[in-house]
Design a protein around this motif. Structure first.
Motif, PDB file in Angstrom:
ATOM      1  N   ILE A 273       0.831  -1.200   0.000  1.00 52.88           N
ATOM      2  CA  ILE A 273       0.000   0.000   0.000  1.00 52.88           C
ATOM      3  C   ILE A 273       0.873   1.261   0.000  1.00 52.88           C
ATOM      4  CG2 ILE A 273      -1.754   1.302   1.245  1.00 52.88           C
ATOM      5  CD1 ILE A 273      -2.707  -1.333  -0.021  1.00 52.88           C
ATOM      6  N   ALA A 274       1.914   1.237   0.804  1.00 52.33           N
ATOM      7  CA  ALA A 274       2.788   2.405   0.889  1.00 52.33           C
ATOM      8  C   ALA A 274       3.479   2.681  -0.443  1.00 52.33           C
ATOM      9  CB  ALA A 274       3.821   2.200   1.994  1.00 52.33           C
ATOM     10  N   ALA A 275       3.855   1.605  -1.158  1.00 50.23           N
ATOM     11  CA  ALA A 275       4.532   1.790  -2.440  1.00 50.23           C
ATOM     12  C   ALA A 275       3.571   2.204  -3.538  1.00 50.23           C
ATOM     13  CB  ALA A 275       5.244   0.494  -2.837  1.00 50.23           C
TER      14      ALA A 275
ATOM     15  N   ASP B  38      10.993  -1.647  -3.406  1.00 48.80           N
ATOM     16  CA  ASP B  38      12.056  -2.575  -3.027  1.00 48.80           C
ATOM     17  C   ASP B  38      11.894  -3.141  -1.621  1.00 48.80           C
ATOM     18  OD1 ASP B  38      13.239  -2.160  -5.486  1.00 48.80           O
ATOM     19  OD2 ASP B  38      14.536  -0.544  -4.749  1.00 48.80           O
ATOM     20  N   VAL B  39      11.005  -2.574  -0.805  1.00 50.87           N
ATOM     21  CA  VAL B  39      10.819  -3.066   0.563  1.00 50.87           C
ATOM     22  C   VAL B  39      10.178  -4.449   0.563  1.00 50.87           C
ATOM     23  CG1 VAL B  39       9.586  -2.660   2.737  1.00 50.87           C
ATOM     24  CG2 VAL B  39      10.699  -0.752   1.546  1.00 50.87           C
TER      25      VAL B  39
ATOM     26  N   ARG C 209       5.439  -9.678  -6.372  1.00 44.59           N
ATOM     27  CA  ARG C 209       5.508 -10.808  -7.279  1.00 44.59           C
ATOM     28  C   ARG C 209       4.294 -11.713  -7.118  1.00 44.59           C
ATOM     29  NH1 ARG C 209      10.247 -12.788  -5.825  1.00 44.59           N
ATOM     30  NH2 ARG C 209      11.319 -11.290  -7.144  1.00 44.59           N
ATOM     31  N   ASP C 210       3.885 -11.975  -5.879  1.00 47.27           N
ATOM     32  CA  ASP C 210       2.696 -12.799  -5.658  1.00 47.27           C
ATOM     33  C   ASP C 210       1.464 -12.168  -6.289  1.00 47.27           C
ATOM     34  OD1 ASP C 210       4.166 -14.651  -4.309  1.00 47.27           O
ATOM     35  OD2 ASP C 210       3.557 -13.995  -2.306  1.00 47.27           O
ATOM     36  N   LEU C 211       1.332 -10.860  -6.144  1.00 53.84           N
ATOM     37  CA  LEU C 211       0.186 -10.161  -6.723  1.00 53.84           C
ATOM     38  C   LEU C 211       0.233 -10.208  -8.259  1.00 53.84           C
ATOM     39  CD1 LEU C 211       0.039  -7.034  -4.415  1.00 53.84           C
ATOM     40  CD2 LEU C 211      -1.747  -8.776  -4.635  1.00 53.84           C
ATOM     41  N   ALA C 212       1.414 -10.042  -8.835  1.00 52.76           N
ATOM     42  CA  ALA C 212       1.533 -10.058 -10.290  1.00 52.76           C
ATOM     43  C   ALA C 212       1.195 -11.432 -10.856  1.00 52.76           C
ATOM     44  CB  ALA C 212       2.949  -9.645 -10.697  1.00 52.76           C
TER      45      ALA C 212
ATOM     46  N   LYS D  80       9.223  -5.439 -14.615  1.00 53.37           N
ATOM     47  CA  LYS D  80       9.796  -4.976 -13.355  1.00 53.37           C
ATOM     48  C   LYS D  80       9.558  -5.943 -12.219  1.00 53.37           C
ATOM     49  CE  LYS D  80      11.990  -2.754 -10.455  1.00 53.37           C
ATOM     50  NZ  LYS D  80      13.457  -2.782 -10.585  1.00 53.37           N
ATOM     51  N   VAL D  81       8.316  -6.358 -12.017  1.00 55.57           N
ATOM     52  CA  VAL D  81       7.979  -7.140 -10.834  1.00 55.57           C
ATOM     53  C   VAL D  81       8.434  -8.594 -10.968  1.00 55.57           C
ATOM     54  CG1 VAL D  81       6.097  -7.941  -9.369  1.00 55.57           C
ATOM     55  CG2 VAL D  81       6.045  -5.627 -10.332  1.00 55.57           C
ATOM     56  N   LEU D  82       8.151  -9.218 -12.110  1.00 51.02           N
ATOM     57  CA  LEU D  82       8.460 -10.642 -12.261  1.00 51.02           C
ATOM     58  C   LEU D  82       9.874 -10.887 -12.771  1.00 51.02           C
ATOM     59  CD1 LEU D  82       5.072 -11.982 -13.668  1.00 51.02           C
ATOM     60  CD2 LEU D  82       5.919 -12.010 -11.318  1.00 51.02           C
TER      61      LEU D  82
END
Length: 758
Positions: free
Chosen positions: A662-664, A672-673, A679-682, A706-708
């Motif tokens: 949420i913060a990102a 990066d936190v 990745r799970d969401l993607a 970016k994510v995966l």
């Protein structure tokens, strides 16, 4: 008698600058003796004689049938093909192609009456489990024998010894093969075009006016923005013209990158380039194996070879690229060469090197849409032998090298409702040359790897069946299907422990690579090839054919399957047809440059169980592989493969992870936190399609890149056309917002509202 016949054939071949075929049928040892007599009778240069055989001990150059590719680019006075122990159709094409004008092709065969009923080493390769050698038929050789007995320019001698009691029988000439052709006409005079810029010595080397015109067109490669397409049948000097131009360009200081399906395909290019550079007195190349693939010039120019997948990256920024046997490469790979400053595509129109219409139909359209100024040149006049050569026409007929689909005018406007589904049993194909030519012609036209061996498989392999859609008496679509699986426990155990089991591609991958010992027990039907007439693509014809196949075989098998070089278009096609992803190879195919995908469509409980467990395994593998082995896979291929995977995933993030997400996305946090949470969401979002998560194409690509795949922000922003890295970061936050809405817990939604309400 044999010596006299061989002498007559050779003299006639020399007078007409054509080739002749001498078939020595019967006992193998007698055939070898007769071949030696023929070679001596024609006073052949022993250095220009090759024997293609599984056996050794000949005094001439010996080539194994599996290594017949070694003959490509070589010219021989006599080639003897031993067909007894292992008759490989591909080897026949290569052996014939190596014989020069005035030369002889000699076949050593069993007695022609018996040959179709005999089984040899090649037939063993067709007897894939669970089928046995006795299940392999001899229709390909039945048809081949018919062409031997009827085609002009083919001499047949029964050398005896093949049947009981015939050992002492004298050889019998069944056909003398003499055609009494007129003397060879002189070739067209090449000359040097008035506006040519290459050295005169280059044009002096040309043997025909066609070849001179091709070299002249290739001069344009010195000018950025130029593209040249050189087309010809085999033996017209296409590769030689490319080599002459490459050498001349190198002498002028250019860096010329050459590629082809294999280096042997480009051997003639490099032979001619070396001649040009040597004549210019500037060659500085070495002799080790690496330098054999590079011709260097003292002034800095060079001609270098790289395999297609590597060459497509255009390493070291070449001044121009030459793609030889371009039709043997897939369109998606060819398109990458359009990034070169200048490029030439040289291709064989008919031949086993590759005659896929992917080049002449789809890629030519792409080339026409490019910014290149395109020049076309075609070579028609043979160089190594005269026109109307009977061996050329016999090989084309016997191996269907000139097979082609029905002419577009005969099928244009055909709708799905107007086609009929029919089986193509081998007996029907043998009995109808038009049906065989159109069906096989479609397979050749649609796929860059169809070759003479595939014709033998179509007619003789017990695990293969062919089905078609026809409009009247015209074939408009064809599917080649392979029965797989249904293997016994011992075979499955051997496969699991590393043994290769021929003809069972999908069970083999699932068992040996993906470690599922039970995967080869269910019965499958794999689509090996599917081809739709190019005049009817995009009209639902291919989908209709697949549905007809399913209706016919759905109750006989546990699943349907397919394996192919993954592209976004193909992944969409097979997904719409009901097939689902279970595997994406970790490496690219050397020929296609693509990662291979495997997809299944279950038709029974065993097939559904197989799909369920491998879909889950694929989901779990990809979560990690996309940041490792699959880090460079095209983003749209990743999207397509995941969208076609039916495995579900539960998003089970910790409270801390939700706060970080949420913060990102809407707060002051950093991606990066908690990269694992993203990745799970993607993965959850892309699996099975986005469904009720509304993301556009660029947002999905952003999740992949970016994510995966974990690519740097800068490269992702550049690739996806964001105005800045910061804009790319903000876009990821925006893309995650609907994911939070879809998967977020009460805590996550409350955390989101906390920032949105501020």
């Amino acid at each position: 008698m044999i010596a006299a016949l061989a002498g007559d054939l050779k003299r006639e071949a020399e007078r007409a600058n054509q080739r002749r075929l001498l078939v020595l049928a019967g006992d193998r040892d007698r055939g070898v003796e007769a071949a030696y007599d023929a070679i001596e009778a024609v006073d052949a240069d022993e250095g220009r004689v090759s024997i293609v055989s599984t056996r050794e001990g000949f005094r001439f150059d010996r080539v194994a049938p599996r290594s017949a590719d070694e003959l490509l680019g070589r010219t021989r006075e006599v080639v003897v093909l031993d067909c007894h122990d292992r008759f490989v159709p591909n080897a026949l094409g290569r052996a014939a192609g190596a014989v020069d004008g005035g030369g002889l092709l000699v076949l050593l065969t069993p007695t022609l009456d018996d040959w179709p009923d005999r089984r040899d080493g090649f037939d063993e390769s067709l007897a894939v489990p669970p089928f046995a050698l006795a299940d392999v038929t001899g229709r390909f050789r039945e048809r081949l024998v018919e062409t031997i007995r009827t085609h002009p320019g083919v001499a047949v001698v029964d050398v005896g010894g093949a049947k009981r009691g015939s050992r002492g029988r004298r050889p019998t000439i069944e056909r003398d093969g003499l055609t009494d052709p007129p003397p060879s006409r002189s070739r067209s005079s090449p000359g040097r075009p008035a506006t040519a810029t290459f050295p005169g010595t280059v044009y002096d080397t040309c043997l025909t006016a066609d070849q001179s015109r091709a070299v002249r067109a290739l001069e344009s490669l010195a000018t950025p923005g130029s593209a040249v397409v050189v087309e010809s049948d085999r033996g017209r000097g296409k590769s030689s013209a490319a080599g002459l131009a490459a050498g001349a360009l190198a002498l002028a200081g250019r860096d010329v990158l050459v590629t082809a399906p294999a280096f042997r395909n480009a051997a003639e290019v490099f032979a001619r380039a070396r001649e040009v550079v040597g004549a210019g007195g500037s060659g500085v190349g070495g002799t080790n194996s690496e330098d054999d693939r590079t011709v260097r010039v003292a002034g800095g120019g060079r001609v270098r070879f790289l395999p297609p997948v590597v060459a497509a990256e255009l390493p070291d920024d070449p001044d121009c690229a030459i793609v030889d046997e371009a039709a043997a490469l897939p369109v998606r790979l060819l398109e990458r060469f359009l990034a070169a400053p200048a490029v030439a595509f040289c291709t064989t129109v008919h031949g086993y090197e590759g005659a896929g219409r992917g080049f002449s139909v789809r890629f030519r359209d792409r080339l026409a849409e490019s910014e290149f100024a395109v020049r076309d040149v075609r070579l028609d006049e043979p160089i190594r032998y005269a026109r109307d050569d009977p061996v050329e026409s016999w090989v084309a007929r016997a191996l269907l090298l000139d097979a082609r689909p029905a002419v577009p005018e005969a099928v244009a406007g055909t709708t799905v409702a107007e086609v009929d589904y029919r089986a193509l049993p081998p007996d029907d194909l043998i009995a109808d040359e038009t049906l065989l030519g159109e069906a096989f012609g479609l397979l050749v036209a649609a796929h860059y790897r169809t070759e003479p061996n595939d014709l033998a498989r179509l007619l003789d392999a017990p695990n293969l069946v062919a089905r078609a859609l026809v409009a009247g008496d015209r074939v408009v679509a064809v599917a080649l299907l392979a029965r797989e699986g249904g293997l016994d426990p011992e075979t499955r155990r051997g496969m699991y422990e590393g043994e290769r089991v021929r003809g069972n591609m999908v069970p083999d991958v699932l068992t040996s690579q993906l470690r599922d010992e039970a995967a080869a027990e269910p019965r499958g039907l794999r689509t090996v090839r599917i081809a739709v007439h190019h005049a009817l693509r995009g009209h639902g014809i291919g989908s209709r054919l697949l549905e007809e196949v399913r209706d016919e075989f759905g109750e006989e098998v546990d699943y349907l399957s397919v394996g192919f070089g993954a592209t976004p278009r193909l992944l969409r096609f097979w997904r719409r047809a009901g097939y689902r992803s279970v595997h994406l190879s970790t490496t690219r195919n050397d020929a296609s440059g693509e990662h291979s995908a495997i997809m299944l469509r279950p038709e029974g409980d065993a097939g559904r169980a197989l799909l369920d467990r491998h879909a889950v395994a694929f989901r779990d593998r990809e979560r990690d592989a996309l940041s490792d082995a699959h880090r460079d896979v095209d983003a749209d291929v990743v999207r397509g493969a995941l969208a076609a995977c039916p495995a579900s995933v539960s998003v089970d993030l910790t409270p801390h992870e939700w706060r970080a997400v949420i913060a990102a996305s809407v707060g002051p946090g950093m991606y990066d936190v908690a990269p694992g949470a993203f990745r799970d969401l993607a993965v959850a979002t892309l699996l099975g399609g986005t469904g009720n998560v509304a993301l556009d194409d660029r947002e999905e690509r952003l999740l992949v890149r970016k994510v995966l795949q974990g690519r740097p922000w800068e490269s992702v922003a550049d690739e996806l056309d964001y105005v800045s890295t910061a804009a790319c970061m903000r876009a990821l936050g925006s893309a995650v917002e609907p994911l939070v809405e879809r998967y977020g817990t009460d805590l996550a939604l409350a955390e989101r509202d906390r920032f949105l309400d501020r």
